[in-house]
Design a protein around this motif. Structure first.
Motif, PDB file in Angstrom:
ATOM      1  N   GLY A  54       0.781  -1.222   0.000  1.00 36.63           N
ATOM      2  CA  GLY A  54       0.000   0.000   0.000  1.00 36.63           C
ATOM      3  C   GLY A  54       0.810   1.266   0.000  1.00 36.63           C
ATOM      4  O   GLY A  54       0.291   2.332  -0.330  1.00 36.63           O
ATOM      5  N   ARG A  55       2.092   1.163   0.370  1.00 39.65           N
ATOM      6  CA  ARG A  55       2.977   2.329   0.346  1.00 39.65           C
ATOM      7  C   ARG A  55       3.921   2.268  -0.862  1.00 39.65           C
ATOM      8  O   ARG A  55       4.060   3.240  -1.594  1.00 39.65           O
ATOM      9  CB  ARG A  55       3.784   2.433   1.633  1.00 39.65           C
ATOM     10  N   HIS A 100       0.329   7.933  -5.881  1.00 45.01           N
ATOM     11  CA  HIS A 100      -0.502   6.730  -5.830  1.00 45.01           C
ATOM     12  C   HIS A 100      -1.519   6.798  -4.699  1.00 45.01           C
ATOM     13  O   HIS A 100      -2.686   6.415  -4.864  1.00 45.01           O
ATOM     14  CB  HIS A 100       0.389   5.490  -5.656  1.00 45.01           C
ATOM     15  N   GLY A 101      -1.097   7.278  -3.525  1.00 42.36           N
ATOM     16  CA  GLY A 101      -2.008   7.325  -2.380  1.00 42.36           C
ATOM     17  C   GLY A 101      -3.215   8.203  -2.623  1.00 42.36           C
ATOM     18  O   GLY A 101      -4.339   7.863  -2.213  1.00 42.36           O
ATOM     19  N   GLY A 138       0.906   3.720  11.407  1.00 40.33           N
ATOM     20  CA  GLY A 138       1.991   4.451  10.764  1.00 40.33           C
ATOM     21  C   GLY A 138       1.582   5.771  10.157  1.00 40.33           C
ATOM     22  O   GLY A 138       2.419   6.482   9.603  1.00 40.33           O
ATOM     23  N   VAL A 139       0.303   6.144  10.230  1.00 42.23           N
ATOM     24  CA  VAL A 139      -0.098   7.434   9.661  1.00 42.23           C
ATOM     25  C   VAL A 139       0.422   8.564  10.539  1.00 42.23           C
ATOM     26  O   VAL A 139       0.695   8.381  11.728  1.00 42.23           O
ATOM     27  CB  VAL A 139      -1.627   7.544   9.504  1.00 42.23           C
ATOM     28  N   ASP A 200       0.301   7.804   3.323  1.00 41.63           N
ATOM     29  CA  ASP A 200      -0.492   7.323   4.457  1.00 41.63           C
ATOM     30  C   ASP A 200      -1.870   6.812   4.056  1.00 41.63           C
ATOM     31  O   ASP A 200      -2.645   6.382   4.913  1.00 41.63           O
ATOM     32  CB  ASP A 200      -0.681   8.451   5.485  1.00 41.63           C
ATOM     33  N   ALA A 201      -2.195   6.862   2.777  1.00 40.02           N
ATOM     34  CA  ALA A 201      -3.567   6.595   2.340  1.00 40.02           C
ATOM     35  C   ALA A 201      -4.056   5.219   2.768  1.00 40.02           C
ATOM     36  O   ALA A 201      -5.090   5.095   3.447  1.00 40.02           O
ATOM     37  CB  ALA A 201      -3.669   6.755   0.829  1.00 40.02           C
TER      38      ALA A 201
END
Length: 505
Positions: A54-55, A100-101, A138-139, A200-201
């Motif tokens: 995701g990151r 991307h996020g 982690g956000v 962080d999305a």
């Protein structure tokens, strides 16, 4: 106005309800911010050195697709499966797109159907803020305080009813993120846009906070309604000259289920000192079997409360940031089978006790049990009295029967087959909230009839908490006996249930 502390460790279903429904202010505990900050620093460093779902990669079936990740040193070029490519070996530069996020948030904010009740959305925001305080996402920590600010300002995102299947409330949280970014307007209040790192999305939206929030509301409400139902049962028992032999301690010690014993003990306490006449050698099931039927519902809500205490304070993140071990761990803690199964069990048990309540209502309308006119009527021959309440209660019971259908019997295969199981706990939570409304109607109808029967008999409870409960209800329910619309009576009675729960002891 009360305050609720979000520390990622001790949030309760009752506190979620206090914030969501009653407007309690939230305060973020410093420990939660420290944990969130540590996780944020860890994930930034780890993502620059290794693949992180995701990151540095896409999501779902795109999990093997590398995406560009911005580190503090600038863009990092990623190769197959997210591996870092040394600078001198990098291929032609990647064509730059929007991060991307950000594209992930926009593409996942695709809920449908009617907008959720603001109370449910506030419950979601409360749960997600507390989850972030647990320190595993982690956000950036300022997103935690931004959610708290939104709650305290009365600002909520426009969340639609459909989108979650128990493996993440992705549309609901994606639109929340877009509200924080300033791309989508808030409802009910206003906030300035806050900085939101696109990296962080996924970490922000990978949560079942919406489902857990609605489950918390249902849990708090059902616990309260079950306490009220014991008081209403005791009032109806007196109006029908019940036989309290069935509640004796020795009976329930012979079959010592915890909930059964608790219900019997509470009925004994409520009926202590009352003029119990015991008109029959044994009563119909709706009185005789109250501990055996109501007890499982009590046990089910205790089990649900235990599940909620874990879910509300879990760092159920994927990937999970272990800031102490400086690791990031890909896992399936987002899967909410525990929650869905607990909710299904609660609703099934609730249906049984609701069915008993409807049966008691029928007995309250029967002259052989009260010694009064049919349907507790008081007008000319043929008057209907409370006849219609029996239909209303059965209608609500029919709805509750539908709500009780287990959602855990379904599953889904999505994202090109790589996500091949779903517990549908989102639907279980929604069904549970709907069940609350149906059960409230059932209890309200029984309360109206019990109070009317005791008034007509001229035999109100004497002394103790049951007498206090009767006086509280009787002062607030109309004492007219003529045939008239009863919708307001039922609505008034439903409003009394939270207070009646306090008389149970």
């Amino acid at each position: 106005m009360s305050e609720v502390l979000l520390d990622g460790a001790a949030l309760t279903a009752e506190q979620v309800r206090s914030v969501a429904r009653h407007g309690a202010r939230v305060i973020v505990h410093e420990d939660g911010l420290i944990r969130a900050s540590a996780a944020h620093e860890s994930i930034r460093a780890l993502s620059a050195a290794r693949p992180v779902y995701g990151r540095t990669t896409g999501v779902g079936a795109n999990r093997l697709v590398a995406v560009e990740y911005e580190s503090s040193a600038g863009p990092v070029v990623l190769g197959p499966e997210g591996s870092v490519v040394p600078g001198d070996a990098a291929p032609e530069p990647i064509v730059r797109h929007e991060p991307h996020g950000l594209r992930l948030l926009r593409s996942h904010a695709g809920g449908a159907g009617p907008l959720l009740d603001p109370v449910s959305v506030r419950a979601m925001l409360t749960v997600r803020a507390n989850q972030l305080a647990a320190g595993g996402s982690g956000v950036a920590p300022h997103l935690l305080t931004a959610l708290a600010e939104a709650l305290n300002r009365g600002a909520i995102p426009p969340v639609h009813a459909f989108g979650g299947i128990g493996t993440g409330d992705l549309p609901a949280l994606a639109v929340t993120a877009l509200c924080l970014l300033g791309e989508v307007p808030w409802r009910g209040g206003a906030m300035e846009a806050v900085p939101f790192d696109p990296a962080d999305a996924l970490s922000f939206i990978s949560s079942n906070a919406g489902s857990i929030g609605e489950a918390a509301l249902a849990c708090a409400d059902l616990s309260e309604l079950l306490r009220a139902s014991t008081v209403i049962t005791a009032l109806a028992f007196l109006a029908c000259d019940g036989n309290s032999e069935a509640y004796e301690a020795v009976v329930h010690l012979a079959r010592p289920h915890p909930g059964q014993q608790t219900v019997a003990a509470r009925l004994r306490d409520l009926l202590a000192g009352q003029p119990v006449k015991a008109a029959r050698i044994q009563d119909p099931y709706s009185y005789r079997a109250v501990p055996q039927v109501h007890g499982p519902a009590l046990d089910a809500v205790v089990a649900l409360e235990r599940t909620m205490s874990i879910e509300l304070n879990a760092a159920a993140e994927n990937p999970l940031v272990d800031s102490v071990g400086r690791r990031v761990l890909h896992n399936a803690n987002f899967h909410t089978a525990y929650l869905g199964l607990s909710l299904d069990a609660m609703r099934n048990a609730l249906y049984q006790t609701a069915a008993l309540s409807v049966a008691r209502l029928s007995l309250l309308l029967e002259p052989a049990f009260t010694g009064l006119a049919p349907f507790l009527a008081a007008g000319p021959p043929g008057s209907s009295g409370l006849m219609i309440l029996e239909y209303v209660a059965h209608s609500a019971l029919g709805a509750l029967r539908l709500h009780a259908t287990p959602t855990s019997l379904a599953t889904a295969v999505v994202s090109r087959g790589v996500e091949e199981h779903a517990p549908f706990s989102s639907q279980a939570a929604r069904n549970s909230l709907d069940a609350v409304g149906s059960y409230r109607i059932v209890l309200a109808a029984e309360l109206v009839a019990a109070v009317r029967a005791l008034r007509m008999r001229g035999t109100p409870p004497v002394d103790g908490p049951l007498a206090e409960a009767f006086a509280y209800a009787a002062e607030r329910l109309p004492d007219r006996l003529d045939d008239r619309p009863l919708d307001q009576d039922v609505e008034d009675a439903a409003g009394l249930l939270p207070a009646l729960a306090g008389f149970e002891g």
